[in-house]
Design a protein around this motif. Structure first.
Motif, PDB file in Angstrom:
ATOM      1  N   GLY A   1     -27.652 -18.723  53.133  1.00 16.08           N
ATOM      2  CA  GLY A   1     -26.853 -19.528  52.179  1.00 16.08           C
ATOM      3  C   GLY A   1     -27.864 -20.018  51.148  1.00 16.08           C
ATOM      4  N   ILE A   2     -27.340 -20.502  49.878  1.00 15.11           N
ATOM      5  CA  ILE A   2     -28.281 -21.068  48.837  1.00 15.11           C
ATOM      6  C   ILE A   2     -27.612 -22.300  48.441  1.00 15.11           C
ATOM      7  CG2 ILE A   2     -29.347 -20.438  46.580  1.00 15.11           C
ATOM      8  CD1 ILE A   2     -28.724 -17.552  47.007  1.00 15.11           C
ATOM      9  N   LEU A   3     -28.530 -23.474  48.619  1.00 13.05           N
ATOM     10  CA  LEU A   3     -28.020 -24.819  48.089  1.00 13.05           C
ATOM     11  C   LEU A   3     -29.151 -25.281  47.219  1.00 13.05           C
ATOM     12  CD1 LEU A   3     -27.334 -24.471  51.490  1.00 13.05           C
ATOM     13  CD2 LEU A   3     -26.070 -26.294  50.792  1.00 13.05           C
ATOM     14  N   THR A   4     -28.713 -25.864  46.081  1.00 14.24           N
ATOM     15  CA  THR A   4     -29.800 -26.379  45.268  1.00 14.24           C
ATOM     16  C   THR A   4     -29.273 -27.626  44.581  1.00 14.24           C
ATOM     17  OG1 THR A   4     -28.903 -25.313  43.146  1.00 14.24           O
ATOM     18  CG2 THR A   4     -30.634 -24.123  44.388  1.00 14.24           C
ATOM     19  N   GLY A   5     -30.251 -28.335  44.320  1.00 14.95           N
ATOM     20  CA  GLY A   5     -30.013 -29.858  43.536  1.00 14.95           C
ATOM     21  C   GLY A   5     -30.668 -29.986  42.389  1.00 14.95           C
ATOM     22  N   THR A   6     -29.954 -30.298  41.192  1.00 16.37           N
ATOM     23  CA  THR A   6     -30.562 -30.605  39.707  1.00 16.37           C
ATOM     24  C   THR A   6     -29.894 -31.628  39.230  1.00 16.37           C
ATOM     25  OG1 THR A   6     -31.129 -29.456  38.024  1.00 16.37           O
ATOM     26  CG2 THR A   6     -29.115 -28.894  38.604  1.00 16.37           C
ATOM     27  N   ALA A   7     -30.537 -32.322  38.233  1.00 18.22           N
ATOM     28  CA  ALA A   7     -30.022 -33.463  37.730  1.00 18.22           C
ATOM     29  C   ALA A   7     -29.881 -33.079  36.175  1.00 18.22           C
ATOM     30  CB  ALA A   7     -30.998 -34.612  37.639  1.00 18.22           C
ATOM     31  N   LYS A   8     -30.578 -32.164  35.656  1.00 17.40           N
ATOM     32  CA  LYS A   8     -30.120 -31.546  34.218  1.00 17.40           C
ATOM     33  C   LYS A   8     -29.865 -30.388  33.996  1.00 17.40           C
ATOM     34  CE  LYS A   8     -34.347 -33.719  33.030  1.00 17.40           C
ATOM     35  NZ  LYS A   8     -34.697 -34.328  34.213  1.00 17.40           N
ATOM     36  N   GLY A   9     -30.152 -29.335  34.997  1.00 18.74           N
ATOM     37  CA  GLY A   9     -30.024 -27.942  34.707  1.00 18.74           C
ATOM     38  C   GLY A   9     -31.026 -27.579  33.774  1.00 18.74           C
ATOM     39  N   SER A  10     -30.681 -26.518  32.956  1.00 23.74           N
ATOM     40  CA  SER A  10     -31.503 -26.091  31.740  1.00 23.74           C
ATOM     41  C   SER A  10     -31.388 -26.777  30.678  1.00 23.74           C
ATOM     42  CB  SER A  10     -31.149 -24.586  31.522  1.00 23.74           C
ATOM     43  OG  SER A  10     -31.952 -24.030  30.518  1.00 23.74           O
ATOM     44  N   MET A  11     -32.383 -27.713  30.301  1.00 26.10           N
ATOM     45  CA  MET A  11     -32.216 -28.406  29.177  1.00 26.10           C
ATOM     46  C   MET A  11     -32.389 -27.885  27.930  1.00 26.10           C
ATOM     47  SD  MET A  11     -31.362 -31.614  29.605  1.00 26.10           S
ATOM     48  CE  MET A  11     -31.689 -32.556  28.224  1.00 26.10           C
TER      49      MET A  11
ATOM     50  N   PRO B   1     -28.866 -17.724  64.774  1.00 29.52           N
ATOM     51  CA  PRO B   1     -29.857 -18.172  64.047  1.00 29.52           C
ATOM     52  C   PRO B   1     -29.447 -17.947  62.334  1.00 29.52           C
ATOM     53  CG  PRO B   1     -30.794 -16.980  65.860  1.00 29.52           C
ATOM     54  CD  PRO B   1     -29.399 -16.918  65.960  1.00 29.52           C
ATOM     55  N   GLN B   2     -29.623 -18.909  61.634  1.00 31.08           N
ATOM     56  CA  GLN B   2     -29.190 -18.635  60.191  1.00 31.08           C
ATOM     57  C   GLN B   2     -30.320 -19.396  59.254  1.00 31.08           C
ATOM     58  OE1 GLN B   2     -25.386 -19.615  58.915  1.00 31.08           O
ATOM     59  NE2 GLN B   2     -24.393 -17.867  59.964  1.00 31.08           N
ATOM     60  N   HIS B   3     -30.664 -18.745  58.061  1.00 32.98           N
ATOM     61  CA  HIS B   3     -31.582 -19.418  57.229  1.00 32.98           C
ATOM     62  C   HIS B   3     -30.909 -19.553  55.942  1.00 32.98           C
ATOM     63  CE1 HIS B   3     -33.649 -16.750  60.337  1.00 32.98           C
ATOM     64  NE2 HIS B   3     -34.819 -17.774  60.275  1.00 32.98           N
ATOM     65  N   TYR B   4     -31.097 -20.872  55.567  1.00 29.04           N
ATOM     66  CA  TYR B   4     -30.512 -21.317  54.236  1.00 29.04           C
ATOM     67  C   TYR B   4     -31.636 -21.739  53.204  1.00 29.04           C
ATOM     68  CZ  TYR B   4     -25.559 -21.911  55.563  1.00 29.04           C
ATOM     69  OH  TYR B   4     -24.458 -21.727  55.916  1.00 29.04           O
ATOM     70  N   LEU B   5     -31.563 -21.161  52.072  1.00 29.29           N
ATOM     71  CA  LEU B   5     -32.635 -21.465  50.994  1.00 29.29           C
ATOM     72  C   LEU B   5     -32.056 -22.768  50.239  1.00 29.29           C
ATOM     73  CD1 LEU B   5     -35.013 -20.393  49.712  1.00 29.29           C
ATOM     74  CD2 LEU B   5     -33.520 -19.083  48.009  1.00 29.29           C
ATOM     75  N   VAL B   6     -33.012 -23.689  50.401  1.00 31.72           N
ATOM     76  CA  VAL B   6     -32.436 -25.013  49.731  1.00 31.72           C
ATOM     77  C   VAL B   6     -33.654 -25.348  48.574  1.00 31.72           C
ATOM     78  CG1 VAL B   6     -32.146 -27.280  49.951  1.00 31.72           C
ATOM     79  CG2 VAL B   6     -31.251 -25.766  51.933  1.00 31.72           C
ATOM     80  N   GLY B   7     -33.275 -25.756  47.695  1.00 30.07           N
ATOM     81  CA  GLY B   7     -34.229 -26.248  46.671  1.00 30.07           C
ATOM     82  C   GLY B   7     -33.867 -26.902  45.651  1.00 30.07           C
ATOM     83  N   CYS B   8     -34.845 -27.425  44.644  1.00 26.27           N
ATOM     84  CA  CYS B   8     -34.362 -28.170  43.410  1.00 26.27           C
ATOM     85  C   CYS B   8     -35.280 -27.886  42.239  1.00 26.27           C
ATOM     86  CB  CYS B   8     -34.597 -29.632  43.650  1.00 26.27           C
ATOM     87  SG  CYS B   8     -36.349 -30.163  44.420  1.00 26.27           S
ATOM     88  N   PHE B   9     -34.779 -28.359  41.080  1.00 28.07           N
ATOM     89  CA  PHE B   9     -35.457 -27.903  39.954  1.00 28.07           C
ATOM     90  C   PHE B   9     -34.930 -28.706  38.610  1.00 28.07           C
ATOM     91  CE2 PHE B   9     -31.881 -25.334  40.902  1.00 28.07           C
ATOM     92  CZ  PHE B   9     -30.925 -25.352  39.632  1.00 28.07           C
ATOM     93  N   ASP B  10     -36.134 -29.130  37.836  1.00 30.74           N
ATOM     94  CA  ASP B  10     -35.694 -29.643  36.533  1.00 30.74           C
ATOM     95  C   ASP B  10     -36.844 -29.563  35.531  1.00 30.74           C
ATOM     96  OD1 ASP B  10     -33.084 -31.466  36.604  1.00 30.74           O
ATOM     97  OD2 ASP B  10     -33.830 -32.195  38.517  1.00 30.74           O
ATOM     98  N   GLU B  11     -36.396 -29.674  34.477  1.00 34.23           N
ATOM     99  CA  GLU B  11     -37.572 -29.358  33.195  1.00 34.23           C
ATOM    100  C   GLU B  11     -37.677 -30.625  32.187  1.00 34.23           C
ATOM    101  OE1 GLU B  11     -37.252 -26.168  30.587  1.00 34.23           O
ATOM    102  OE2 GLU B  11     -35.099 -26.527  30.510  1.00 34.23           O
ATOM    103  N   LEU B  12     -38.741 -30.723  31.744  1.00 38.86           N
ATOM    104  CA  LEU B  12     -38.949 -32.042  30.812  1.00 38.86           C
ATOM    105  C   LEU B  12     -39.241 -31.284  29.495  1.00 38.86           C
ATOM    106  CD1 LEU B  12     -39.238 -34.931  30.389  1.00 38.86           C
ATOM    107  CD2 LEU B  12     -41.592 -34.522  30.747  1.00 38.86           C
ATOM    108  N   THR B  13     -38.226 -31.437  28.594  1.00 40.76           N
ATOM    109  CA  THR B  13     -38.388 -30.781  27.153  1.00 40.76           C
ATOM    110  C   THR B  13     -38.962 -31.747  26.225  1.00 40.76           C
ATOM    111  OG1 THR B  13     -36.082 -31.198  26.515  1.00 40.76           O
ATOM    112  CG2 THR B  13     -36.401 -28.997  27.757  1.00 40.76           C
ATOM    113  N   GLU B  14     -39.554 -31.321  25.112  1.00 33.60           N
ATOM    114  CA  GLU B  14     -39.843 -32.352  23.958  1.00 33.60           C
ATOM    115  C   GLU B  14     -38.822 -33.197  23.395  1.00 33.60           C
ATOM    116  OE1 GLU B  14     -42.808 -32.670  22.736  1.00 33.60           O
ATOM    117  OE2 GLU B  14     -43.650 -30.906  23.816  1.00 33.60           O
TER     118      GLU B  14
END
Length: 356
Positions: free
Chosen positions: A78-88, A160-173
């Motif tokens: 499984g793949i689960l992520t969290g982001t507040a803004k996505g690709s700004m 046994p299972q393995h989930y990929l869990v992550g987060c990402f956010d960028e800061l643009t000008e």
């Protein structure tokens, strides 16, 4: 719920990650913002795909794939992520083209890549993963919501299972400039002093980053166990102390059991009192690991905090400047860890971890 186990990690951060010299030399912020140190993406992402990716898409896909590569795992369950803004970057580009082309003859690519789940989809396509795939956009609790959902899913399976869990956010000008107008960032920071010693003026430091974790329902090869994840909404400038204590007690812990606090001091006088309240609740003499003076303030900075904690539990030495309150002794390996963070007094997050 049953605990979930962190087996592997990967992150793109504004600091150095060299083996044997983690976070050294420390990189101070300039212009009150942190930008990530980008790796050689071609080691993980094929060049023909890379040229079509925006900056945050590269960050997220690289980090997720690098985490799987470290685990020698072809595809996650499984793949689960969290982001507040996505690709700004893509969002801003699409909005600018709306105006430039008067809403006609628009290029759909920036719109497609600006969606929050673009990174999940890219990782799934590259690995051939067809399992559970979810993206959470819960502002300052986005990453913790993904952690909680992963724990829910892994709680229900026996194999046994393995989930990929992550987060990402960028800061643009543009984003940095807009938030600067409303007082998000410090105007007069002294780089010679720690961030938490400068909470006599408003604002913090802008930040960005990406972090991924491989979570399993089995403890083989794990560095830490996530025991409990809990989020609180809109408690203002006061930490939800009764709820935090209740969650700790439900886990069977007491305040005296904690070995380490991971707190998000950011130098803003509107935000830091919450962390002082949690310290008073659990003990002012406990070691405190800070992280926002290393990565900056952004909604999913909890991913950096968890990555940094895993580095400590894996046996890596952290520089003295990483600590708000340094532990006594040289070989500090905490057993029970309390992580608390909040974003603008709206989203409050609590994670109870146990070192293995």
């Amino acid at each position: 719920m049953k605990p979930v186990y962190i087996t592997h990690t990967s992150a793109i951060i504004p600091q150095h990650q060299e083996a044997g010299a983690l976070l050294e030399p420390l990189i101070p912020d300039e212009r009150q913002r942190f930008a990530v140190i980008e790796p050689d993406y071609t080691t993980v992402i094929p060049p023909m795909q890379l040229r079509r990716m925006s900056r945050v898409l590269r960050m997220g896909v690289y980090t997720g794939m690098d985490c799987l590569r470290k685990a020698n795992l072809a595809r996650p369950d499984g793949i689960l992520t969290g982001t507040a803004k996505g690709s700004m970057t893509d969002t801003e580009k699409f909005v600018k083209e709306l105006k430039s082309y008067d809403e006609t003859a628009l290029n759909p690519t920036p719109f497609i890549l600006s969606t929050y789940n673009a990174i999940n989809g890219a990782i799934a396509l590259q690995t051939g993963a067809t399992g559970y795939n979810q993206t959470f956009v819960h502002r300052g609790s986005s990453f913790e919501a993904a952690l909680y959902d992963a724990q829910l899913k892994l709680h229900t399976v026996q194999d046994p299972q393995h989930y990929l869990v992550g987060c990402f956010d960028e800061l643009t000008e543009e984003y940095f400039h807009i938030k600067d107008k409303v007082g998000y960032w410090k105007k007069d920071r002294d780089n010679s002093l720690p961030l938490w010693q400068q909470n006599d003026s408003p604002g913090s430091i802008g930040g960005e980053g990406a972090a991924f974790f491989l979570l399993s329902n089995h403890s083989d090869g794990a560095v830490a166990a996530i025991k409990r994840v809990f989020t609180f909404y809109n408690t203002g400038n006061s930490a939800p102390l009764a709820s935090i204590q209740g969650q700790i007690e439900r886990e069977g812990w007491t305040a005296a059991d904690a070995d380490l606090l991971v707190l998000g001091y950011n130098g803003d006088p509107a935000d830091d009192p919450c962390y002082d309240q949690v310290r008073n609740l659990l003990g002012n003499k406990l070691p405190v690991l800070g992280f926002k003076h290393l990565c900056g303030e952004y909604e999913t900075s909890g991913g950096f905090a968890l990555w940094l904690t895993c580095q400590l539990l894996s046996g890596n030495d952290l520089p003295e400047a990483a600590w708000y309150q340094k532990p006594a002794g040289q070989d500090f390996r905490p057993r029970k860890i309390v992580y608390y963070n909040h974003f603008r007094g709206v989203n409050h997050n609590l994670v109870l971890l146990e070192g293995l």
